[in-house]
Design an enzyme around this catalytic site. Structure first.
Site, PDB file in Angstrom:
ATOM      1  N   PHE A 104       4.170  29.477  -0.724  1.00  0.00           N
ATOM      2  CA  PHE A 104       2.912  28.825  -1.096  1.00  0.00           C
ATOM      3  C   PHE A 104       2.401  28.048   0.105  1.00  0.00           C
ATOM      4  O   PHE A 104       3.076  27.155   0.609  1.00  0.00           O
ATOM      5  CB  PHE A 104       3.089  27.885  -2.290  1.00  0.00           C
ATOM      6  CG  PHE A 104       1.780  27.288  -2.732  1.00  0.00           C
ATOM      7  CD1 PHE A 104       0.924  28.006  -3.556  1.00  0.00           C
ATOM      8  CD2 PHE A 104       1.372  26.045  -2.280  1.00  0.00           C
ATOM      9  CE1 PHE A 104      -0.308  27.480  -3.945  1.00  0.00           C
ATOM     10  CE2 PHE A 104       0.140  25.508  -2.662  1.00  0.00           C
ATOM     11  CZ  PHE A 104      -0.696  26.226  -3.497  1.00  0.00           C
ATOM     12  N   ASP A 129       5.737  25.049   7.570  1.00  0.00           N
ATOM     13  CA  ASP A 129       4.895  24.389   6.577  1.00  0.00           C
ATOM     14  C   ASP A 129       5.773  23.366   5.859  1.00  0.00           C
ATOM     15  O   ASP A 129       6.537  23.698   4.964  1.00  0.00           O
ATOM     16  CB  ASP A 129       4.313  25.414   5.605  1.00  0.00           C
ATOM     17  CG  ASP A 129       3.463  24.752   4.505  1.00  0.00           C
ATOM     18  OD1 ASP A 129       3.543  23.514   4.358  1.00  0.00           O
ATOM     19  OD2 ASP A 129       2.747  25.484   3.802  1.00  0.00           O
ATOM     20  N   LYS A 179       1.036  16.226   1.639  1.00  0.00           N
ATOM     21  CA  LYS A 179       1.534  15.560   0.428  1.00  0.00           C
ATOM     22  C   LYS A 179       2.053  14.121   0.599  1.00  0.00           C
ATOM     23  O   LYS A 179       1.314  13.181   0.387  1.00  0.00           O
ATOM     24  CB  LYS A 179       2.587  16.451  -0.225  1.00  0.00           C
ATOM     25  CG  LYS A 179       1.959  17.715  -0.837  1.00  0.00           C
ATOM     26  CD  LYS A 179       2.845  18.362  -1.853  1.00  0.00           C
ATOM     27  CE  LYS A 179       2.107  19.379  -2.706  1.00  0.00           C
ATOM     28  NZ  LYS A 179       1.944  20.712  -2.121  1.00  0.00           N
TER      29      LYS A 179
HETATM   30  C1  LIG Z   1       0.981  21.699  -1.718  1.00  0.00           C
HETATM   31  C2  LIG Z   1       1.265  22.636  -0.613  1.00  0.00           C
HETATM   32  C3  LIG Z   1       0.231  23.196   0.155  1.00  0.00           C
HETATM   33  C4  LIG Z   1      -1.222  22.959  -0.168  1.00  0.00           C
HETATM   34  O1  LIG Z   1      -1.600  21.623  -0.063  1.00  0.00           O
HETATM   35  P1  LIG Z   1      -2.959  21.126  -0.752  1.00  0.00           P
HETATM   36  O2  LIG Z   1      -3.066  19.689  -0.332  1.00  0.00           O
HETATM   37  O3  LIG Z   1      -2.812  21.318  -2.219  1.00  0.00           O
HETATM   38  O4  LIG Z   1      -4.063  21.949  -0.203  1.00  0.00           O
HETATM   39  C5  LIG Z   1       0.579  24.022   1.197  1.00  0.00           C
HETATM   40  N1  LIG Z   1       1.867  24.283   1.484  1.00  0.00           N
HETATM   41  C6  LIG Z   1       2.887  23.761   0.783  1.00  0.00           C
HETATM   42  C7  LIG Z   1       4.295  24.071   1.159  1.00  0.00           C
HETATM   43  C8  LIG Z   1       2.615  22.933  -0.310  1.00  0.00           C
HETATM   44  O5  LIG Z   1       3.621  22.443  -1.032  1.00  0.00           O
END
Ligand SMILES: *Cc1c(COP(=O)(O)O)cnc(C)c1O
Length: 402
Positions: free
Chosen positions: A142, A227, A256
């Site tokens: 994700f 990421d 986050k």
């Molecule tokens: C939450 C998340 C995203 C996306 O972040 P948003 O602030 O919702 O756009 C991307 N990569 C990872 C691993 C995430 O947990």
């Protein structure tokens, strides 16, 4: 217990459904306020927050350091745009580079998806310069919902309605170093990986996977993009999850937990990856705004000042061990690190567990049909976590029946 749904939450829910696009469905509860690791809903019911707004509320709710930093900054200077620089963004970028412990350059954003958009554009530019037309990412990964980030997101159900995408992304099974090796050639611009897959259900790779990815990227010249939007800022008991593996990525994305609830993200380019973007290549009106930057500095100061990394390692290990020691037919086990755990079920009853937990006063997240995610504020105590562990057998009983 929807038949007994309290009235304030219920009527807000009806107005929510009438006014909003149905992207999220109807959330089960309307939250009204929070303090520390507790939140209250619109009807005054109290919950222990074990999900922290999806690993975001790192200091819990209404933490004095965050309230003070945000209040002071919004009263001093709330916005500059990138036509002008300001001290909080400079301090934050310097601080992130310091925590990384390697030379890097920072681009600040408002969200995780935007941090990955920056990384993606950087990777595309790097690829164009070196005849590297494709990217590699992991199945079930994700990386966000915007078109660029979605092109990297390895979940067909959320990709396919929106394809085709402007960049070619080849997907490999997560955790399989041989598959990664076969997919990454000197025509690959970048490999995007989560150090542990969050939305897939807090799935760590086998030991040595990140090291193997680093070696594969070194051998082919592909950029390694970590990421860490969900995994960083103390969530696993280190500043960054990649630090457990002793490897450095070329590009690092954050969001986050960084702002403790204020929207902010970052894309860091390490070494030569820090100078791929030239003047005019990217921008954001709000990215790194003074208020969010001040919030992030307060988060980092508090984690450091209160020794929360050590606290997360101790409380997380204790929580995982205590859950693992429970014996219940619906409980298959627990995985994850620090205060970022998956309670794995023996059946696809995560929705029922989430509901039963809420009725018992605990907010948890059914991240997958058979997996509950826990990502409480980093400040939570072992004593409070023990109240959840004590209630868990009853919650699992409830979820098994209804
Ligand atoms: C939450 C998340 C995203 C996306 O972040 P948003 O602030 O919702 O756009 C991307 N990569 C990872 C691993 C995430 O947990």
């Amino acid at each position: 217990m929807s038949e007994h749904r309290p009235s304030a939450s219920h009527s807000l829910g009806e107005r929510f459904e009438a006014a909003f696009m149905p992207t999220y469905g109807l959330p089960p509860v309307a939250l009204a306020r929070g303090e520390g690791v507790r939140v209250w809903d619109a009807d005054g019911y109290e919950y222990l927050d074990l999900i922290g707004g999806i690993a975001v509320s790192s200091l819990g709710h209404a933490h004095p350091a965050l309230v003070e930093a945000v209040s002071r900054q919004v009263a001093t200077l709330a916005h500059t745009s990138n036509l002008f620089l300001h001290e909080p963004e400079v301090l934050l970028a310097e601080r992130l580079i310091g925590l990384l412990g390697a030379p890097a350059k920072v681009f600040l954003t408002n969200s995780g998806a935007e941090a990955n958009e920056a990384a993606l554009k950087l990777a595309v530019k790097y690829g164009k310069a070196g005849d590297r037309p494709y990217l590699v990412a992991a199945e079930n990964a994700f990386h966000g919902r915007t078109m660029g980030a979605l092109s990297l997101t390895g979940k067909p159900a959320i990709r396919e309605p929106f394809g085709p995408f402007p960049v070619e992304v080849r997907f490999v099974p997560y955790g399989d170093a041989d598959a990664l090796k076969n997919a990454v050639t000197d025509r690959c611009a970048a490999v995007f990986l989560e150090p542990t897959q969050g939305e897939a259900g807090v799935v760590p790779p086998p030991d040595g996977y990140l090291r193997a990815a680093r070696d594969i990227c070194d051998a082919t010249g592909a950029l390694l993009v970590a990421d860490e939007i969900q995994s960083a800022i103390g969530r696993t008991g280190r500043w960054f999850a990649h630090q457990h593996d002793g490897v450095l990525p070329d590009v690092l994305t954050l969001a986050k937990g960084l702002g403790g609830g204020m929207p902010i993200g970052a894309c860091l380019g390490l070494g030569p990856a820090g100078t791929v973007f030239a003047k005019g290549d990217h921008g954001s009106t709000f990215g790194g705004n003074p208020v969010s930057a001040a919030a992030a500095l307060a988060v980092l100061d508090t984690i450091e000042g209160e020794d929360l990394l050590e606290h997360v390692r101790i409380t997380g290990a204790r929580l995982a061990a205590d859950i693992a020691a429970l014996d219940h037919p619906l409980l298959a086990g627990v995985r994850g690190r620090g205060l970022w755990l998956a309670v794995v079920l023996t059946a696809d009853r995560a929705g029922q567990v989430q509901d039963a937990a809420r009725r018992a006063g605990f907010l948890v997240n059914a991240v997958q049909p058979g997996v509950i995610r826990l990502a409480p504020p980093l400040v939570i105590t072992t004593e409070l976590l023990a109240t959840f562990v004590a209630a868990l057998p009853f919650i699992l009983d409830e979820a098994s029946h209804d």
